[in-house]
Design a protein around this motif. Sequence first.
Motif, PDB file in Angstrom:
ATOM      1  N   THR A 278       0.845  -1.192   0.075  1.00 13.45           N
ATOM      2  CA  THR A 278      -0.011  -0.062   0.044  1.00 13.45           C
ATOM      3  C   THR A 278       0.698   1.137  -0.001  1.00 13.45           C
ATOM      4  O   THR A 278       0.428   2.179  -0.809  1.00 13.45           O
ATOM      5  CB  THR A 278      -0.970   0.085   1.210  1.00 13.45           C
TER       6      THR A 278
ATOM      7  N   GLY B 291      -4.122  10.154  -5.952  1.00 15.43           N
ATOM      8  CA  GLY B 291      -4.763   9.297  -5.150  1.00 15.43           C
ATOM      9  C   GLY B 291      -6.253   8.650  -5.706  1.00 15.43           C
ATOM     10  O   GLY B 291      -6.385   7.378  -5.230  1.00 15.43           O
TER      11      GLY B 291
ATOM     12  N   THR C  46      -7.032   4.892  -5.674  1.00 14.53           N
ATOM     13  CA  THR C  46      -8.294   4.486  -4.805  1.00 14.53           C
ATOM     14  C   THR C  46      -9.489   3.756  -5.711  1.00 14.53           C
ATOM     15  O   THR C  46      -9.913   2.960  -4.984  1.00 14.53           O
ATOM     16  CB  THR C  46      -8.544   5.998  -4.164  1.00 14.53           C
TER      17      THR C  46
ATOM     18  N   SER D 115     -10.360   0.355  -4.477  1.00 18.07           N
ATOM     19  CA  SER D 115     -11.758  -0.026  -3.929  1.00 18.07           C
ATOM     20  C   SER D 115     -12.556  -0.909  -4.668  1.00 18.07           C
ATOM     21  O   SER D 115     -13.342  -1.992  -4.286  1.00 18.07           O
ATOM     22  CB  SER D 115     -12.420   1.358  -3.893  1.00 18.07           C
TER      23      SER D 115
ATOM     24  N   GLN E 182     -15.577   5.105  -0.770  1.00 20.29           N
ATOM     25  CA  GLN E 182     -14.431   5.717  -1.828  1.00 20.29           C
ATOM     26  C   GLN E 182     -14.779   5.894  -3.108  1.00 20.29           C
ATOM     27  O   GLN E 182     -14.417   6.859  -3.616  1.00 20.29           O
ATOM     28  CB  GLN E 182     -13.348   4.732  -1.439  1.00 20.29           C
TER      29      GLN E 182
ATOM     30  N   PHE F 174     -14.755   8.984  -5.485  1.00 25.53           N
ATOM     31  CA  PHE F 174     -13.844   9.253  -6.562  1.00 25.53           C
ATOM     32  C   PHE F 174     -14.611  10.031  -7.383  1.00 25.53           C
ATOM     33  O   PHE F 174     -14.006  10.739  -8.379  1.00 25.53           O
ATOM     34  CB  PHE F 174     -13.355   8.074  -6.810  1.00 25.53           C
TER      35      PHE F 174
END
Length: 604
Positions: A100, A159, A163, A167, A318, A322
């Motif tokens: 990560t 990010g 992400t 996700s 998330q 986004f």
Amino acid sequence: MTTTAPRPPEVDDHDAGLTPAQVRARSLGLLASLLRPVARRAWLTALVVVVAQLALVAGPALVAVGIDRGLPALRGGDAGPLLLVAGGYALTALVAGVFTAATVRMAATVSQAVLLDLRRRVFRHTQRLSLEFHERYTSGRIISRQTSDLDALRELLDGGVTTLAASGLAMVFTATGLVLLDWRSGLVLLVAVVPGVVLTRWFQVRSQVQYRRSRTAVARVIVRFVETMTGIRAVQAFRRERQVAQVYEAEAEEYRAANAEAIRVNGVFDTGLVLIGNVTVAAVLLVGGLRVLDGALDVGVLVAAVLYARRFFAPLAQIGMFYNSFQSATAALEKLSGLLAQEPTVPDPARPVRLREPAGDVRFAGVEFGYRDGPSVLPRLDLHVPAGQTVALVGETGAGKSTVAKLLARFYDPREGAVLLDGVDLRDVDPRDLRTAMVMVTQEAYLFSGSVAANIALGRPGATRAEIEAAARAVGVHDLVASLPDGYDTEVDTRGVRLSAGQRQLVSFARAFLADPAVLVLDEATSSLDIPGEQLVQDGLRTLLTGRTAVVIAHRLSTVMHADRVLVVDGGRVTEDGSPAELVAAGDRFAELHRQWQDSLRSA
């Protein structure tokens, strides 16, 4: 009474006539060209994301094994299975953490490389665009492209993309792991996905409207701020601070309201997801608990099912968030791609002709010109300026004098006819030779942040200090510069605000002296000089104009009277042509201007 001001356009005019599909295709083309150089690093980042998510999803499954296999073995005196599971859990946690962190670093490396490339493209391309573009495209909008639009892309690339990928993979791997452990618990989870997807779709629709509203509002705030600060002298001179502040505050309030509504929508979405997630966990626990009591389900599997259910909806939140960044970045990318799609209206020649030693012979041959799609400013102009001649253009404001200067400097190209330098169409002259052969000095004596010497040397970057000082002496600015705190090394600050308007004009004259062009164009270049300042520069002007072609546009006849030839321009046409003495003797429009000038001198 509140003063209203026109709002900046919401849609850039370079998108006019394009369908949404064409705008998207153009944006995707730009994105693909930006990602191509970093494609290998981007794929490697994607692989790291997959490994990190697999390691994270393995945790609940290991918990189930530990409870259902490790604990019974431990009661039987065998601690090996439990220790093995514990070691596996620790290993997966370590792998997830390391990968990560690697994802964050690698995504940042890719995004910064893309953003650096894009910043360079925008800056270089904006410099290439013709004067016509910059005269109709406000400075605030240009700044918005380099600031808020690039920031929107940065938020997405830094990010947002990783992400989204993490996700999406987390949801798929979580659902898969739960189904493999217990398909009935997996079925409960899949049923709960339906309201989650409906809520997410509702959020996407609402947030799209709010974020586009927010982007439009922030662009207006930026444009208003930049234009107000650029024109702050006019604002203060006319005491319009309160009215301008009211307009700005109204647009800032619209931006605040847009953000507040976006926050409200986010709050509803987050609350709804938490509610759906908690109900899902309760349902999994209820269904699984009843089966545990019946002996149809192991306790460890139930614990793992609850852990999977709790983890499932966090990535969905998330993904919803986004979408906000995605919408903002999409709008920004559309504007940036539109800017980069602009073509200079004054293109470089396909086969440039070199002018290594220009003489300065200028000719306007049947030139017709109008701005954009407007009426003709110059209906037809035929004009010959032999090499070494100084020609002055006079006339009312809007008569077309500055248009002649812009065509001669090739800031614009004529609609018909040609502007020739030494017999070569300016559209065919090598741009490097054209800028060396011709220098234009305008009434806007723009100085860049830096020293006085550096600003003078802009005319010839390789000049020595002695050559810089010689140019300053020629225009009568040397004594002024020498009296500054650090002489030629004195910093002039942004736009030269430490110097008066007349002093800045003198520095720009020294810059032109140093460039030593074959053709000099002066467009109201003495308008900022006071009488002593003008007197200082007249000798310098005579020195500069000697032996070179010059086109002088000026309202002050003190400059015009030194010309070899005067043209009176009216409605884009030359109505009088001759030496100053000849035109005064003719008794027409120039003679009237000369009489008024003489009267003003006597009254002074």
